[in-house]
Design an enzyme around this catalytic site. Structure first.
Site, PDB file in Angstrom:
ATOM      1  N   HIS A 356      16.037 -64.143 -36.574  1.00  0.00           N
ATOM      2  CA  HIS A 356      15.694 -63.291 -37.350  1.00  0.00           C
ATOM      3  C   HIS A 356      16.570 -62.180 -37.846  1.00  0.00           C
ATOM      4  O   HIS A 356      16.526 -61.553 -38.663  1.00  0.00           O
ATOM      5  CB  HIS A 356      14.236 -62.463 -36.785  1.00  0.00           C
ATOM      6  CG  HIS A 356      12.962 -63.192 -36.973  1.00  0.00           C
ATOM      7  ND1 HIS A 356      12.354 -62.933 -37.946  1.00  0.00           N
ATOM      8  CD2 HIS A 356      12.418 -64.024 -36.398  1.00  0.00           C
ATOM      9  CE1 HIS A 356      11.069 -63.688 -38.037  1.00  0.00           C
ATOM     10  NE2 HIS A 356      11.327 -64.350 -37.018  1.00  0.00           N
ATOM     11  N   LYS A 544      10.022 -48.726 -45.133  1.00  0.00           N
ATOM     12  CA  LYS A 544      10.440 -49.696 -44.136  1.00  0.00           C
ATOM     13  C   LYS A 544      11.017 -49.053 -42.666  1.00  0.00           C
ATOM     14  O   LYS A 544      11.266 -47.771 -42.889  1.00  0.00           O
ATOM     15  CB  LYS A 544      11.649 -50.607 -44.637  1.00  0.00           C
ATOM     16  CG  LYS A 544      12.757 -49.829 -45.166  1.00  0.00           C
ATOM     17  CD  LYS A 544      13.936 -50.670 -46.076  1.00  0.00           C
ATOM     18  CE  LYS A 544      13.305 -51.224 -47.465  1.00  0.00           C
ATOM     19  NZ  LYS A 544      13.236 -52.848 -47.212  1.00  0.00           N
ATOM     20  N   ARG A 545      11.217 -49.733 -41.637  1.00  0.00           N
ATOM     21  CA  ARG A 545      12.087 -49.139 -40.544  1.00  0.00           C
ATOM     22  C   ARG A 545      13.130 -48.217 -40.982  1.00  0.00           C
ATOM     23  O   ARG A 545      14.109 -48.640 -41.984  1.00  0.00           O
ATOM     24  CB  ARG A 545      12.297 -49.986 -39.581  1.00  0.00           C
ATOM     25  CG  ARG A 545      11.298 -50.861 -38.790  1.00  0.00           C
ATOM     26  CD  ARG A 545      10.130 -49.578 -38.094  1.00  0.00           C
ATOM     27  NE  ARG A 545      10.967 -49.059 -36.966  1.00  0.00           N
ATOM     28  CZ  ARG A 545      10.981 -49.207 -35.833  1.00  0.00           C
ATOM     29  NH1 ARG A 545      10.107 -50.398 -35.330  1.00  0.00           N
ATOM     30  NH2 ARG A 545      11.650 -48.714 -34.885  1.00  0.00           N
ATOM     31  N   LYS A 550      19.589 -50.399 -43.293  1.00  0.00           N
ATOM     32  CA  LYS A 550      18.927 -50.447 -44.426  1.00  0.00           C
ATOM     33  C   LYS A 550      19.066 -49.147 -45.435  1.00  0.00           C
ATOM     34  O   LYS A 550      18.661 -49.327 -46.573  1.00  0.00           O
ATOM     35  CB  LYS A 550      17.494 -50.407 -43.869  1.00  0.00           C
ATOM     36  CG  LYS A 550      16.622 -51.315 -43.336  1.00  0.00           C
ATOM     37  CD  LYS A 550      15.337 -51.370 -42.836  1.00  0.00           C
ATOM     38  CE  LYS A 550      14.627 -52.491 -42.041  1.00  0.00           C
ATOM     39  NZ  LYS A 550      14.302 -53.592 -42.837  1.00  0.00           N
ATOM     40  N   THR A 652      10.525 -58.549 -46.310  1.00  0.00           N
ATOM     41  CA  THR A 652       9.240 -58.996 -46.889  1.00  0.00           C
ATOM     42  C   THR A 652       8.826 -58.018 -47.668  1.00  0.00           C
ATOM     43  O   THR A 652       7.817 -58.445 -48.511  1.00  0.00           O
ATOM     44  CB  THR A 652       8.337 -59.385 -45.559  1.00  0.00           C
ATOM     45  OG1 THR A 652       8.379 -58.418 -44.720  1.00  0.00           O
ATOM     46  CG2 THR A 652       8.795 -60.826 -45.095  1.00  0.00           C
ATOM     47  N   LYS A 656       6.370 -58.183 -51.333  1.00  0.00           N
ATOM     48  CA  LYS A 656       5.052 -57.402 -51.477  1.00  0.00           C
ATOM     49  C   LYS A 656       5.010 -56.573 -52.745  1.00  0.00           C
ATOM     50  O   LYS A 656       4.003 -56.532 -53.679  1.00  0.00           O
ATOM     51  CB  LYS A 656       4.943 -56.337 -50.243  1.00  0.00           C
ATOM     52  CG  LYS A 656       4.534 -57.146 -48.933  1.00  0.00           C
ATOM     53  CD  LYS A 656       4.635 -56.281 -47.730  1.00  0.00           C
ATOM     54  CE  LYS A 656       4.708 -56.731 -46.530  1.00  0.00           C
ATOM     55  NZ  LYS A 656       5.025 -55.698 -45.476  1.00  0.00           N
TER      56      LYS A 656
HETATM   57  C1  LIG Z   1       6.067 -55.437 -44.757  1.00  0.00           C
HETATM   58  C2  LIG Z   1       6.182 -54.638 -43.648  1.00  0.00           C
HETATM   59  C3  LIG Z   1       7.540 -54.362 -42.953  1.00  0.00           C
HETATM   60  C4  LIG Z   1       8.908 -54.937 -43.462  1.00  0.00           C
HETATM   61  O1  LIG Z   1       9.388 -54.429 -44.332  1.00  0.00           O
HETATM   62  P1  LIG Z   1      11.036 -54.603 -44.877  1.00  0.00           P
HETATM   63  O2  LIG Z   1      11.130 -53.680 -45.965  1.00  0.00           O
HETATM   64  O3  LIG Z   1      10.832 -55.931 -45.250  1.00  0.00           O
HETATM   65  O4  LIG Z   1      11.712 -54.496 -43.806  1.00  0.00           O
HETATM   66  C5  LIG Z   1       7.276 -53.317 -42.060  1.00  0.00           C
HETATM   67  N1  LIG Z   1       6.451 -52.482 -41.915  1.00  0.00           N
HETATM   68  C6  LIG Z   1       5.170 -52.599 -42.458  1.00  0.00           C
HETATM   69  C7  LIG Z   1       4.036 -52.039 -41.952  1.00  0.00           C
HETATM   70  C8  LIG Z   1       4.986 -53.582 -43.173  1.00  0.00           C
HETATM   71  O5  LIG Z   1       3.793 -54.091 -43.901  1.00  0.00           O
END
Ligand SMILES: *Cc1c(COP(=O)(O)O)cnc(C)c1O
Length: 811
Positions: A356, A544-545, A550, A652, A656
């Site tokens: 990952h 995101k985190r 990032k 991911t 979305k």
């Molecule tokens: C999809 C998702 C992530 C992943 O987000 P990235 O921008 O791809 O790091 C993290 N937390 C939650 C709650 C998500 O739904």
């Protein structure tokens, strides 16, 4: 698909309510009503669940087990109702009873047993496996406390425990009769029996692993798979009570606590590994319990383990469950009397592994001493795997000791889990094309050239059932009206929507849907945070985190730059924007927590400055989790995917957003590249360093943050604004960010990409002004998002790695 009519549903519901609450529906609170509904839904599921399991035992289809330390499921009720195909009936029935279904659904606590992308991927995969009729089950840990709850107090993150079980949980069924014993510590003696070497493990600490099964419901297809989560309980039968009998009551409690600690709490680190003994204990705990229960089931239902590798596949999500490899070896050899070679052939055929991340700080390695004392028998097996592997290396790379030691599983006093996972599996996959290439040619190059056939790519995906159909029902309806509903089963059929990209009516519909989602989000934020935002502004979103790679700081700096320009020229002609941030920082990650403070300080200053308020606003939404993502993402106009190129394995949330008709502003990193390839350069806004530039800096050096500051007055201004008291009277407050960027010559090249990012934002501004153009871009993004459904990803895993599922069955 469950057949039920409204009247029956009403009757069932009222009876259920009385049964579990012992009072009349009219006396119930909303939460009581939610509980009754969830409980009834589970009852509806149970029969299909039992039938599915029976069917699997009879047909003996290959069973896939997805082992993951994290499953970030979010809420289950609305997903269950829609996958069962009874959500409409249920809504109408409840309406008759004066109950609003949506209002009940939001009372459910998120099941947040994961940190971010990795855990959410596992959840999307379970949904896709069930919906594609693949016999695929999850195996993980039932943490008593999930991912911490984030509160923002005076602009800083404060962590509170996530007590998701405090009101009980109707979804999981405890299966005490399927409990397993997991053994820690102790000593292992070798002895010989009939000329064979045998091992005797004694003086170990036994832990009872108790499974809780959660139904994973396929979409309208009569399939209910299982997510089995293990909970640790003390095993008093085997505990040495000699001290207890002397009246040392505290010892017994201490013992109980130390056992329960194993499944107590999820480690809140994302892309970062913490070498704690308890973490290693968690890993062996669920892996050993999971594998023992799989083998036990197989023994009772099939008998011989002879062709087990044709009957099951075990997938390990990152290296966290890598102990599955030596654990399988142990069971095959010590309990089933297989030879080493036979056990090894079987194990490697069964196991496959997903990598990952390439971040060095995320790669797991355990000190040999810790490993050996906690898992003595498992260590012996790993040592032997390593010995045999190194022997192969000696024969191939004669005299190249450095290379061999770099490739070894055990070296410099550590067990390297990624190496064990690669050596002990038949498939190693990355999660996006670029990531897999970097894995092969850079990070794991030596192992790739040794095992070229094992490596492959499986680009991540997201379930369109949750992230489109549930999160954005209006957009789903528009798709059905225009292109029919075949995309539900075949998400790539969404491509037909491209034909409507230039259609004025469709463009207007898209705009109205987005506006309605934005209004809903605005109401949500007003209600939860008391903040007012303008739904007519452009919603510019990074959720995101919080992590240096990032680059939330890059986003923040350009807001600071824009703010400076607006102060200087309040008539500056820009599209009004609302900047939305959300995300949690690991509690021990100082820089990330400081980033949250900077964003909140910038928000506080800007939101209270009436000179600019008509044009910009900044919002930090606390406690980011699946349900919050479902509220924010359908309302986004712009999706910020701005990681340092090469650092984000896939991402991911980028998928979305795209599926919900946001335009992406992105670096050419992770799956952003594949999104660009799908929609074309004119329907995405790309900026920043290329992979080659980044790798050249890493290999040859030459980056100077100071040069950036000296060459660009805007960079000079915004970096000074971090520490000159402009945003906070305490000038030291954000010093760590300033130092990271400049003094320590930022390894993520924020300042290097600053200019290119600002130009890209300017392009966004001008694109948005042409509403028809913008909506057609949105339509094209939606149309091409189908390949990012996790159904596509899972099909690829099933046919390319597991040898299971639809195609396999029809061979
Ligand atoms: C999809 C998702 C992530 C992943 O987000 P990235 O921008 O791809 O790091 C993290 N937390 C939650 C709650 C998500 O739904």
């Amino acid at each position: 698909m469950l057949k039920i009519d409204k009247e029956t549903f009403k009757k069932d519901y009222e009876e259920k309510f009385i049964e579990i609450h012992g009072k009349d529906l009219s006396e119930g609170t909303d939460y009581n009503k939610y509980e009754a509904l969830a409980s009834l839904t589970r009852d509806y599921v149970v029969k299909t669940w039992i039938n599915t399991n029976k069917r699997y035992d009879i047909t003996r289809e290959k069973q896939v087990y997805y082992f993951s330390m994290e499953f970030l499921l979010g809420r289950l009720l609305d997903n269950a109702l829609s996958n069962l195909g009874i959500r409409d009936i249920c809504k109408e029935a409840l309406n008759d009873l004066n109950i609003n279904l949506d209002a009940l659904e939001i009372l459910e606590e998120d099941q947040g047993l994961g940190n971010g992308g990795l855990g959410r991927l596992a959840a999307c995969f379970l949904d896709s496996m069930a919906s594609l009729n693949i016999p695929g089950h999850g195996c993980g840990i039932r943490y008593k406390y999930g991912f911490f709850e984030q509160k923002i107090i005076d602009g800083s993150q404060v962590e509170a425990p996530d007590e998701w079980l405090k009101n009980g949980n109707v979804w999981a069924i405890k299966k005490s009769d399927k409990a397993q014993i997991v053994k820690f510590g102790g000593k292992v003696d070798m002895f010989s029996e009939n000329g064979k070497i045998k091992f005797n493990h004694t003086k170990y600490e036994p832990v009872l692993a108790v499974p809780y099964d959660i139904p994973i419901i396929g979409y309208k297809n009569e399939v209910v798979n299982t997510l089995r989560l293990w909970s640790a309980e003390p095993l008093y039968d085997e505990f040495d009570f000699s001290s207890f009998s002397r009246g040392d009551h505290l010892k017994a409690i201490e013992y109980k606590n130390s056992i329960e600690a194993i499944s107590q709490v999820l480690y809140p680190d994302d892309s970062f590994y913490e070498g704690k003994m308890l973490r290693l204990k968690q890993q062996y705990f669920f892996v050993s319990a999971g594998i023992q229960s799989i083998i036990r089931h197989f023994r009772t239902h099939v008998g011989s383990l002879k062709d087990l590798d044709e009957r099951i596949a075990i997938h390990i999500n990152d290296t966290h469950p890598t102990l599955a490899i030596p654990e399988l070896m142990r069971i095959f050899m010590d309990e089933e009397n297989f030879s080493w070679d036979e056990a090894w052939r079987m194990t490697t055929n069964i196991i496959s592994y997903t990598n990952h991340t390439i971040l060095a700080e995320a790669l797991e390695k355990w000190p040999v001493e810790m490993f050996k004392s906690l898992l003595p028998r498992i260590y012996m097996i790993v040592e032997e795997i390593n010995r045999r592997f190194c022997e192969e290396l000696w024969n191939k790379y004669i005299g190249q000791w450095d290379k061999i030691s770099k490739m070894a599983i055990i070296s410099d006093g550590y067990v390297k889990m990624a190496h064990l996972a690669i050596v002990g599996s038949h498939s190693v996959n990355g999660v996006a094309k670029l990531h897999t290439e970097i894995l092969k040619k850079q990070e794991m190059a030596d192992l790739y050239y040794f095992y070229p056939k094992k490596f492959n790519n499986k680009t991540n995906g997201i379930t369109h059932r949750r992230w489109l159909m549930r999160a954005n029902p209006q957009l789903t309806d528009l798709l059905k009206e225009t292109i029919g509903d075949s995309f539900i089963k075949h998400p790539t059929d969404m491509e037909a929507f491209e034909a409507y990209a230039g259609n004025r009516i469709v463009q207007e519909r898209l705009q109205n849907i987005k506006f309605s989602n934005k209004k809903k989000l605005a109401e949500y934020l007003k209600f939860n945070q008391g903040i007012s935002i303008n739904p007519n502004s452009l919603f510019d979103v990074q959720v995101k985190r919080i992590h240096a790679y990032k680059r939330q700081v890059l986003n923040c700096l350009r807001i600071m730059e824009l703010y400076r320009r607006l102060i200087e020229n309040p008539n500056l002609d820009i599209i009004p924007r609302t900047f939305i941030f959300a995300g949690k920082a690991a509690p021990g990650y100082y820089l990330a927590k400081n980033t949250i403070e900077l964003i909140n300080a910038v928000a506080n200053k800007i939101n209270n400055d009436s000179r600019v308020n008509e044009k910009i606003k900044v919002v930090f939404v606390p406690n980011y989790r699946v349900s919050v993502a479902e509220a924010i993402i359908p309302a986004a106009d712009l999706s910020e995917q701005i990681s340092t190129t090469t650092k984000e394995a896939s991402g991911t949330s980028n998928m979305k957003f795209m599926m919900n008709g946001a335009i992406t502003i992105a670096t050419l990193d992770g799956a952003n590249i594949e999104i660009r390839d799908e929609v074309g350069d004119e329907n995405i806004v790309i900026f920043g360093m290329t992979k080659k530039e980044v790798l050249d800096y890493y290999h040859k050096g030459g980056y100077s943050a100071w040069d950036m500051v000296n060459r660009d007055y805007r960079i000079k201004q915004v970096t000074e604004d971090i520490v000159n008291g402009f945003y906070c009277s305490d000038k030291e407050k954000f010093k760590s960010i300033y130092e990271h960027l400049i003094t320590y010559n930022d390894e993520f090249f924020v300042l290097k990409d600053f200019d290119s990012y600002l130009k890209a934002q300017k392009r966004v501004d001008s694109l948005y002004r042409d509403s028809s153009k913008w909506q057609s871009m949105c339509a094209i993004n939606i149309a091409h998002s189908g390949v990012f459904s996790s159904d596509r990803t899972i099909q690829e895993y099933a046919t390319g790695i597991w040898g299971s599922g639809y195609l396999y069955k029809n061979l």
